[in-house]
Design a protein around this motif. Structure first.
Motif, PDB file in Angstrom:
ATOM      1  N   VAL A  35       6.204   0.210 -12.677  1.00 29.82           N
ATOM      2  CA  VAL A  35       6.813   0.980 -11.848  1.00 29.82           C
ATOM      3  C   VAL A  35       7.099   0.209 -10.621  1.00 29.82           C
ATOM      4  N   HIS A  36       8.535   0.113 -10.509  1.00 23.76           N
ATOM      5  CA  HIS A  36       8.845  -0.531  -9.001  1.00 23.76           C
ATOM      6  C   HIS A  36       9.987   0.042  -8.477  1.00 23.76           C
ATOM      7  N   SER A  37      10.928   0.943  -9.016  1.00 26.06           N
ATOM      8  CA  SER A  37      12.146   1.422  -8.499  1.00 26.06           C
ATOM      9  C   SER A  37      12.323   2.926  -8.737  1.00 26.06           C
ATOM     10  N   GLY A  38      13.277   3.499  -7.996  1.00 32.68           N
ATOM     11  CA  GLY A  38      13.789   4.659  -8.583  1.00 32.68           C
ATOM     12  C   GLY A  38      12.737   5.924  -8.002  1.00 32.68           C
ATOM     13  N   GLY A  39      12.735   7.160  -8.684  1.00 30.72           N
ATOM     14  CA  GLY A  39      11.999   8.060  -8.452  1.00 30.72           C
ATOM     15  C   GLY A  39      10.627   7.843  -8.804  1.00 30.72           C
ATOM     16  N   GLY A  40      10.319   6.849  -9.514  1.00 26.94           N
ATOM     17  CA  GLY A  40       8.674   6.848  -9.812  1.00 26.94           C
ATOM     18  C   GLY A  40       8.237   6.150  -8.492  1.00 26.94           C
ATOM     19  N   ALA A  41       8.794   5.197  -8.033  1.00 30.69           N
ATOM     20  CA  ALA A  41       8.333   4.297  -7.031  1.00 30.69           C
ATOM     21  C   ALA A  41       8.220   5.219  -5.732  1.00 30.69           C
ATOM     22  N   VAL A  42       9.280   6.212  -5.594  1.00 30.89           N
ATOM     23  CA  VAL A  42       9.180   7.142  -4.322  1.00 30.89           C
ATOM     24  C   VAL A  42       7.994   7.993  -4.532  1.00 30.89           C
ATOM     25  N   LEU A  43       7.599   8.647  -5.531  1.00 33.68           N
ATOM     26  CA  LEU A  43       6.365   9.492  -5.896  1.00 33.68           C
ATOM     27  C   LEU A  43       5.142   8.692  -5.736  1.00 33.68           C
ATOM     28  N   LEU A  44       5.216   7.414  -6.197  1.00 33.13           N
ATOM     29  CA  LEU A  44       3.920   6.450  -6.161  1.00 33.13           C
ATOM     30  C   LEU A  44       3.620   6.221  -4.606  1.00 33.13           C
ATOM     31  N   ASN A  45       4.676   6.126  -3.917  1.00 33.74           N
ATOM     32  CA  ASN A  45       4.499   5.699  -2.422  1.00 33.74           C
ATOM     33  C   ASN A  45       3.834   7.043  -1.744  1.00 33.74           C
ATOM     34  N   ALA A  46       4.466   8.170  -2.175  1.00 33.57           N
ATOM     35  CA  ALA A  46       3.975   9.355  -1.693  1.00 33.57           C
ATOM     36  C   ALA A  46       2.423   9.640  -2.116  1.00 33.57           C
ATOM     37  N   ILE A  47       2.141   9.292  -3.170  1.00 33.17           N
ATOM     38  CA  ILE A  47       0.683   9.678  -3.593  1.00 33.17           C
ATOM     39  C   ILE A  47      -0.338   8.536  -2.922  1.00 33.17           C
ATOM     40  N   LEU A  48       0.361   7.291  -2.722  1.00 31.36           N
ATOM     41  CA  LEU A  48      -0.398   6.300  -2.151  1.00 31.36           C
ATOM     42  C   LEU A  48      -0.914   6.719  -0.426  1.00 31.36           C
ATOM     43  N   ARG A  49       0.358   7.230  -0.107  1.00 27.44           N
ATOM     44  CA  ARG A  49       0.165   7.941   1.450  1.00 27.44           C
ATOM     45  C   ARG A  49      -0.794   8.998   1.409  1.00 27.44           C
ATOM     46  N   ALA A  50      -0.619   9.880   0.609  1.00 33.71           N
ATOM     47  CA  ALA A  50      -1.650  11.035   0.481  1.00 33.71           C
ATOM     48  C   ALA A  50      -3.045  10.824   0.445  1.00 33.71           C
ATOM     49  N   SER A  51      -3.512   9.586  -0.421  1.00 38.77           N
ATOM     50  CA  SER A  51      -4.833   9.214  -0.641  1.00 38.77           C
ATOM     51  C   SER A  51      -5.466   8.272   0.333  1.00 38.77           C
ATOM     52  N   ALA A  52      -4.448   7.857   1.475  1.00 45.91           N
ATOM     53  CA  ALA A  52      -4.747   6.787   2.318  1.00 45.91           C
ATOM     54  C   ALA A  52      -5.930   7.278   3.012  1.00 45.91           C
ATOM     55  N   GLY A  53      -7.048   6.674   3.190  1.00 45.06           N
ATOM     56  CA  GLY A  53      -8.335   6.801   3.885  1.00 45.06           C
ATOM     57  C   GLY A  53      -9.315   7.930   3.259  1.00 45.06           C
ATOM     58  N   SER A  54      -8.897   8.667   2.149  1.00 45.48           N
ATOM     59  CA  SER A  54      -9.544   9.646   1.654  1.00 45.48           C
ATOM     60  C   SER A  54     -10.603   9.110   0.561  1.00 45.48           C
ATOM     61  N   ARG A  55     -10.341   7.976  -0.093  1.00 46.43           N
ATOM     62  CA  ARG A  55     -11.411   7.529  -0.994  1.00 46.43           C
ATOM     63  C   ARG A  55     -10.903   6.078  -1.118  1.00 46.43           C
TER      64      ARG A  55
END
Length: 359
Positions: free
Chosen positions: A25-45
């Motif tokens: 995964v490095h571009s397109g909708g997959g990258a957008v969703l991956l970054n969103a998940i990474l932001r949502a997980s930041a600091g929680s675990r």
């Protein structure tokens, strides 16, 4: 035998380390969703990301991650598979994010996030792709079939994908926690405000995205004296034939179609803001991220009358995506009666389902 997925993904295990395996995964909708998940997980675990070396991780999430990058080659992918086999323990959660299960059976409980419809829907032909892409997709279909046993759970984004998956592989998939409920009220007269472009189609140029039929619909509209503007987001390096067709149609039919090129995330946001409505004639999607993005912004949507669309949104108008005339008629109907829908989708909900909810 792997760990009990019901225990491994239970609510009591929410503090476990999360390993996100996304080497392709490095571009397109997959990258957008991956970054969103990474932001949502930041600091929680604690989160470990195994990814393509080209993946641009959101700076907001980067500081919370342990990132291990691999080259986008066959050898790089195999190295990434060995890496996750070596680091995953029984106390971890693994999210295999790039449509394919791990090659190896892992000690950790493993959830596969499957979003590429070409790997699930045998009715979608590969003939429209370049030879290299056809070979890759054919190989990935074999990989998915033979290694699916290495995933304790499979997560898809819509009921349509879940049904296709069960039909093809004989096991059930979970549908991620995306909110597709209709709001209590609709915005009115959205299209009354003047925009730079009347319509936009945020999409790459793969065959199933159906650009040729859309362009033919714009030709029919112009023949009838209707000339709305349309913006596209086609990569100039990969879509020479489509761009030549756009130029020919503009010249001969006096249509108003512009190509904005392949856009960054901020440029995509600007494209939405500068457009009156999203038109989405794709023949099939595992999800359809632009539908959600447009709905979140309160944009009217004109889309194919297909299940994947109504899994996510209630469009202002629908059409037969294989018929240029049907698309043209939907555009004409919309220009008179513009409704609207807003849909909420959060990466936090998705992450919660992966890490906390029992299958």
């Amino acid at each position: 035998m792997g760990p009990d997925p019901e225990l491994a993904f239970g609510e009591a295990e929410s503090s476990r380390r999360l390993i996100i395996h996304a080497p392709n995964v490095h571009s397109g909708g997959g990258a957008v969703l991956l970054n969103a998940i990474l932001r949502a997980s930041a600091g929680s675990r604690e989160v470990v990301l195994i990814c393509d070396q080209r993946m641009k991780v959101d700076p907001e999430a980067q500081s919370f991650l342990i990132t291990r990058r691999f080259a986008p080659t066959v050898f790089g992918r195999l190295a990434a598979e060995r890496e996750i086999r070596n680091i995953a323990t029984e106390s971890d959660l693994v999210l295999s994010f790039g449509n394919l299960p791990p090659i190896y059976r892992l000690k950790a409980a493993t959830a596969l996030f499957l979003q590429n419809r070409y790997l699930v829907d045998a009715a979608m032909p590969l003939s429209g792709f370049r030879p290299g892409a056809r070979i890759r997709l054919s190989a990935e279909r074999v990989w998915l079939k033979r290694r699916l046993r290495n995933a304790d759970r499979v997560i898809v984004q819509t009921q349509t994908m879940a049904a296709l998956f069960e039909q093809r592989f004989g096991r059930k998939a979970e549908v991620a926690g995306f909110d597709s409920r209709q709001p209590e009220s609709l915005l009115n007269d959205y299209a009354a405000s003047k925009k730079l472009h009347d319509f936009t189609y945020i999409s790459s140029g793969e065959p199933h995205k159906n650009h040729r039929t859309l362009i033919e619909a714009w030709s029919l509209l112009s023949e009838g004296g209707v000339t709305p503007s349309l913006s596209l987001t086609l990569s100039t390096s990969d879509n020479a034939n489509l761009l030549a067709l756009v130029e020919k149609t503009n010249s001969q039919k006096h249509t108003r179609i512009v190509n904005l090129g392949q856009l960054s995330a901020s440029e995509v946001d600007s494209a939405y803001n500068n457009s009156g409505a999203l038109i989405f004639p794709s023949l099939g999607e595992s999800f359809g991220l632009p539908l959600v993005e447009a709905a979140e912004r309160g944009m009217p949507i004109l889309a194919s009358e297909l299940d994947y669309v109504r899994d996510l949104v209630v469009p202002a108008e629908t059409f037969d995506p294989r018929s240029p005339r049907s698309i043209a008629r939907a555009v004409c109907r919309f220009m008179k009666l513009p409704p609207d829908l807003n849909v909420s989708v959060t990466a936090g909900d998705f992450l919660k389902q992966v890490c906390e909810e029992k299958p």
